[in-house]
Design a protein around this motif. Structure first.
Motif, PDB file in Angstrom:
ATOM      1  N   LYS A  57      46.572  71.756  54.967  1.00 51.03           N
ATOM      2  CA  LYS A  57      47.475  72.814  55.698  1.00 51.03           C
ATOM      3  C   LYS A  57      47.193  73.121  56.842  1.00 51.03           C
ATOM      4  CE  LYS A  57      50.619  75.974  55.505  1.00 51.03           C
ATOM      5  NZ  LYS A  57      51.655  75.861  56.570  1.00 51.03           N
ATOM      6  N   GLU A  58      45.631  73.414  57.204  1.00 50.53           N
ATOM      7  CA  GLU A  58      45.095  73.694  58.457  1.00 50.53           C
ATOM      8  C   GLU A  58      45.340  72.425  59.398  1.00 50.53           C
ATOM      9  OE1 GLU A  58      40.717  74.018  60.181  1.00 50.53           O
ATOM     10  OE2 GLU A  58      41.187  75.037  58.369  1.00 50.53           O
ATOM     11  N   ARG A  59      45.437  71.311  58.936  1.00 51.05           N
ATOM     12  CA  ARG A  59      45.336  70.138  59.842  1.00 51.05           C
ATOM     13  C   ARG A  59      47.156  70.000  60.393  1.00 51.05           C
ATOM     14  NH1 ARG A  59      43.704  64.441  60.026  1.00 51.05           N
ATOM     15  NH2 ARG A  59      44.931  63.705  61.868  1.00 51.05           N
ATOM     16  N   GLU A  60      48.103  70.454  59.490  1.00 51.62           N
ATOM     17  CA  GLU A  60      49.325  70.363  59.908  1.00 51.62           C
ATOM     18  C   GLU A  60      49.679  71.592  61.017  1.00 51.62           C
ATOM     19  OE1 GLU A  60      51.950  71.371  56.634  1.00 51.62           O
ATOM     20  OE2 GLU A  60      51.553  69.706  55.512  1.00 51.62           O
ATOM     21  N   ASP A  61      48.832  72.632  60.774  1.00 52.15           N
ATOM     22  CA  ASP A  61      49.093  73.760  61.987  1.00 52.15           C
ATOM     23  C   ASP A  61      48.196  73.628  62.983  1.00 52.15           C
ATOM     24  OD1 ASP A  61      50.769  74.826  60.129  1.00 52.15           O
ATOM     25  OD2 ASP A  61      49.184  76.145  59.383  1.00 52.15           O
ATOM     26  N   LEU A  62      47.023  72.539  63.200  1.00 52.39           N
ATOM     27  CA  LEU A  62      46.475  72.293  64.071  1.00 52.39           C
ATOM     28  C   LEU A  62      47.100  72.128  65.392  1.00 52.39           C
ATOM     29  CD1 LEU A  62      43.278  72.054  64.427  1.00 52.39           C
ATOM     30  CD2 LEU A  62      43.663  69.709  64.417  1.00 52.39           C
ATOM     31  N   PRO A  63      48.069  71.474  65.761  1.00 53.85           N
ATOM     32  CA  PRO A  63      48.888  71.145  67.212  1.00 53.85           C
ATOM     33  C   PRO A  63      49.287  72.427  67.687  1.00 53.85           C
ATOM     34  CG  PRO A  63      49.377  69.456  65.736  1.00 53.85           C
ATOM     35  CD  PRO A  63      48.677  70.614  64.608  1.00 53.85           C
ATOM     36  N   ALA A  64      49.679  73.433  66.762  1.00 50.29           N
ATOM     37  CA  ALA A  64      50.298  74.610  67.394  1.00 50.29           C
ATOM     38  C   ALA A  64      49.100  75.397  67.685  1.00 50.29           C
ATOM     39  CB  ALA A  64      51.048  75.240  66.239  1.00 50.29           C
TER      40      ALA A  64
END
Length: 161
Positions: A74-81
């Motif tokens: 989940k953190e990896r999904e939100d990393l770009p933002a």
């Protein structure tokens, strides 16, 4: 601690007696849900449904209840933002490197339950995305300082004459 049940008294009578005494002491005054019916249970809930309901009721973050591998995904999904929101490239690099350090620690320790592959974030790719979102603004040229004014004092050797 409650007193022991007297001999010769039935259990139900003793419990009723304890309830009456508690009512007289005011132990049931001001309880949450007083005067309201018990919640209905329409169906048996799975542990997943129960956990989500508990999280909503306690205003807990459901993500914190996930296994560590899923939290990292989940953190990896939100990393770009998260990287794009950083004010400087150094801060963006630190965010990505901190994430990669957490993933590395996850890979190095034994996992309870199911192991979930997460994968490291590409630091240079994330920084390229950050640079695309934050174009470099050229700084205005700094004006050159004015030359020093000539000194009006004359040396002692120039006074004669």
């Amino acid at each position: 601690m409650t007193e022991r049940k007297p001999e010769g008294m039935s259990f139900e009578t003793w419990v009723d007696h304890q309830i009456v005494q508690a009512r007289e002491r005011g132990a049931f005054e001001g309880l949450a849900g007083a005067g309201k019916p018990l919640p209905r249970r329409d169906k048996e809930k799975s542990s997943y449904e129960w956990a989500l309901e508990w999280a909503r009721r306690e205003e807990a973050d459901p993500v914190s209840m996930l296994p560590s591998g899923l939290v990292l995904r989940k953190e990896r999904e939100d990393l770009p933002a998260l990287v794009t929101a950083q004010p400087t490239e150094d801060r963006a690099r630190a965010v990505v490197e901190a994430h990669n350090a957490r993933v590395d620690a996850y890979y190095r320790r034994p996992v309870e339950g199911v192991w979930i592959a997460v994968g490291m974030a590409d630091v240079e790719q994330e920084l390229a995305r950050w640079r695309a979102e934050h174009p470099v603004v050229p700084e205005p040229p700094t004006p050159e300082p004015p030359p020093p004014a000539p000194s009006r004092r004359r040396g002692w050797w120039r006074r004669a004459g």
